[in-house]
Write an enzyme that holds these catalytic residues in place. Structure first.
Site, mmCIF file in Angstrom:
data_model
loop_
_atom_site.group_PDB
_atom_site.id
_atom_site.type_symbol
_atom_site.label_atom_id
_atom_site.label_comp_id
_atom_site.label_asym_id
_atom_site.label_seq_id
_atom_site.Cartn_x
_atom_site.Cartn_y
_atom_site.Cartn_z
ATOM 1 N N ASP A 283 0.854 -1.193 0.000
ATOM 2 C CA ASP A 283 0.000 0.000 0.000
ATOM 3 C C ASP A 283 0.886 1.237 0.000
ATOM 4 O OD1 ASP A 283 -1.965 2.094 0.657
ATOM 5 O OD2 ASP A 283 -3.254 0.429 1.249
ATOM 6 N N LYS B 52 -16.153 -4.392 -3.787
ATOM 7 C CA LYS B 52 -16.969 -3.212 -3.484
ATOM 8 C C LYS B 52 -18.076 -3.103 -4.532
ATOM 9 C CE LYS B 52 -13.711 -2.399 -0.467
ATOM 10 N NZ LYS B 52 -13.863 -2.687 0.960
#
Length: 364
Positions: free
Chosen positions: A249, A314
Site C-alpha cells: 500500500d 466493493k
C-alpha cells in the site's frame, strides 16, 4: 417433521439479510429458483429495509425441497434460511401464545429448542424485552404439548418477531442454517487492531474455514500478502496468527503493527505486485472496481502465487447481485480455463458494508 400427518404446510421460505439489501437477496433468489428445477410458481416478497425476504408458495404447496436444494451456504446475501408457516398478524396483547400453539398443532412440528429473533433493525431490536417475556411461558407450553422435546432431529424452532403484534414461525435444520442468533457472527473488536476492518477478515475465517482446519491453515510461520493494507487491519489479523506479511500500500501503516517485526511494508501498486516466491495467503480489501480485483486474484491463483485468498468486492449502489454474479462467473471461467481446481464461496458478511467477501482455496 412429526409422526402425525400435518394439515398446515411450510408454504414459505424465510431468509434474513442485512437491512437495505432485500432487493439484492430477492434478485439472487429469483435466479437460483429459476435454475433449481422446482416447478412451483412462487412469489418473492421483500419489505424495503425490513431485513428479511419471504418466498411464498401457492396454497397447498410446501417449500421444504427448495429450501434444502438452495442451501444457505450457497447464497451470498442471506444470513439465515428457514422453512416457515404463514405469518401470524394482529396478535392480541392479552394472549399472543394461543395463535402460536394453534399453528404449531396444525403443522405438527417438533423441535429440540426454540429461539426468538427479530430483524436487524432498530424496530427489531426494540422487541427484545417482549421476546424475553414470551420465552419462558412459550417453552413451558411447548414442552407440555411435546412440541419441544429431545431427539427431534436437531430441528430448531424460530419465532421471528416483526412487530409487537406480528411474528412468523420457522424451522431450521442442522447443516443448512446459521448457528448464530439472527444469523449474525458477532465479534469483539480486538485491542490493538489498527481499524475496525480487522473484523471483516476474522469473520471471513469463521464463515469459510471449519474450526478444525484453523491450526493447519492459519498456522504460525505461514506467509501472506495484504493488498491495500494501510493502516493494517487485515495485516494485524495475519500477524496475530503468527504469519509473516507483505503489506502492499502507498499509505502509512500502523506504527504499533510495524514494531512487531513481522510486516514488510512495500509502497507498490497492489494490482500489479507479485511476491518473490509462493505464499500461503493473499488478502485484499482494496477500493477498486470489482472486475480489476477479479483479474488480480485470478493472476495470483493461476500463477501459483498463493493457496488461499480472502478478498472483498466493493459493490455499486444498484444491481449488486448482478455485479456479484458476473464477477464470480468471470473468476470461475478464468480458473477453469487454466485448469485450476478450487473451492469458492462468497458471502455478504455482517461486518461488510456495500461489499461482499470471497474465499478461494486452490486445491492441491
Amino acid at each position: 417433521m412429526s409422526d402425525q400427518r400435518s394439515s398446515l404446510l411450510a408454504s414459505e421460505w424465510l431468509l434474513y439479510c442485512r437491512p437495505g439489501l432485500e432487493s439484492d437477496l430477492a434478485a439472487e433468489l429469483a435466479d437460483r429458483i429459476a435454475t433449481a428445477g422446482i416447478t412451483i410458481d412462487v412469489e418473492i416478497d421483500e419489505l424495503p429495509h425490513g431485513g428479511y425476504v419471504r418466498v411464498i408458495a401457492p396454497e397447498g404447496q410446501a417449500l421444504n425441497d427448495l429450501q434444502r436444494q438452495v442451501s444457505l451456504a450457497s447464497l451470498v446475501f442471506a444470513r439465515q434460511s428457514l422453512v416457515a408457516l404463514p405469518p401470524l398478524n394482529e396478535l392480541e396483547r392479552s394472549d399472543r401464545l394461543a395463535p402460536i400453539l394453534d399453528q404449531l398443532d396444525a403443522a405438527g412440528w417438533s423441535a429440540e429448542e426454540v429461539v426468538f429473533e427479530a430483524p436487524d433493525t432498530n424496530e427489531g431490536k426494540a422487541l427484545t424485552s417482549l421476546a424475553k417475556a414470551l420465552e419462558r411461558p412459550l417453552n413451558s407450553q411447548l414442552k407440555r404439548r411435546k412440541v419441544l422435546r429431545r431427539r427431534a432431529g436437531a430441528r430448531r424452532l424460530h419465532v421471528f418477531m416483526t412487530s409487537g403484534h406480528s411474528l412468523q414461525l420457522g424451522l431450521s435444520f442442522r447443516g443448512n442454517r446459521s448457528e448464530h442468533p439472527n444469523g449474525i457472527q458477532r465479534l469483539r473488536f480486538p485491542h490493538g487492531a489498527p481499524s475496525r476492518s480487522t473484523l471483516k477478515l476474522e469473520e471471513a475465517w469463521h464463515q469459510f474455514l471449519p474450526a478444525e482446519r484453523w491450526d493447519e491453515v492459519l498456522a504460525p510461520g505461514s506467509t501472506a500478502a495484504d493488498l491495500g493494507a494501510a493502516p493494517g487491519g487485515w495485516s494485524w489479523q495475519l500477524v496475530n496468527k503468527g504469519m509473516q506479511v507483505y503489506a502492499i500500500d502507498n499509505g502509512p501503516m500502523d506504527k504499533g503493527l510495524m514494531r512487531s517485526g513481522m510486516v514488510e511494508h512495500l509502497q507498490e501498486d497492489g494490482l500489479k505486485w507479485l511476491p518473490p516466491w509462493p505464499l500461503d495467503w493473499l488478502v485484499c480489501d482494496m477500493v477498486e472496481r470489482p472486475s480489476r480485483v477479479i483479474d488480480t486474484i485470478a493472476m495470483w491463483l493461476i500463477g501459483g502465487h498463493c493457496r488461499f485468498t480472502v478478498f472483498n468486492l466493493k459493490l455499486p449502489m444498484k444491481r449488486r447481485w448482478q455485479e456479484v454474479a458476473e464477477c464470480l462467473s468471470l473468476l470461475r471461467q478464468l480458473l477453469d480455463d487454466a485448469g485450476i481446481r478450487y473451492q469458492l464461496r462468497c458471502r455478504q458478511l455482517y461486518h461488510d458494508r456495500e461489499e461482499v467477501t470471497v474465499f478461494v482455496e486452490a486445491l492441491r
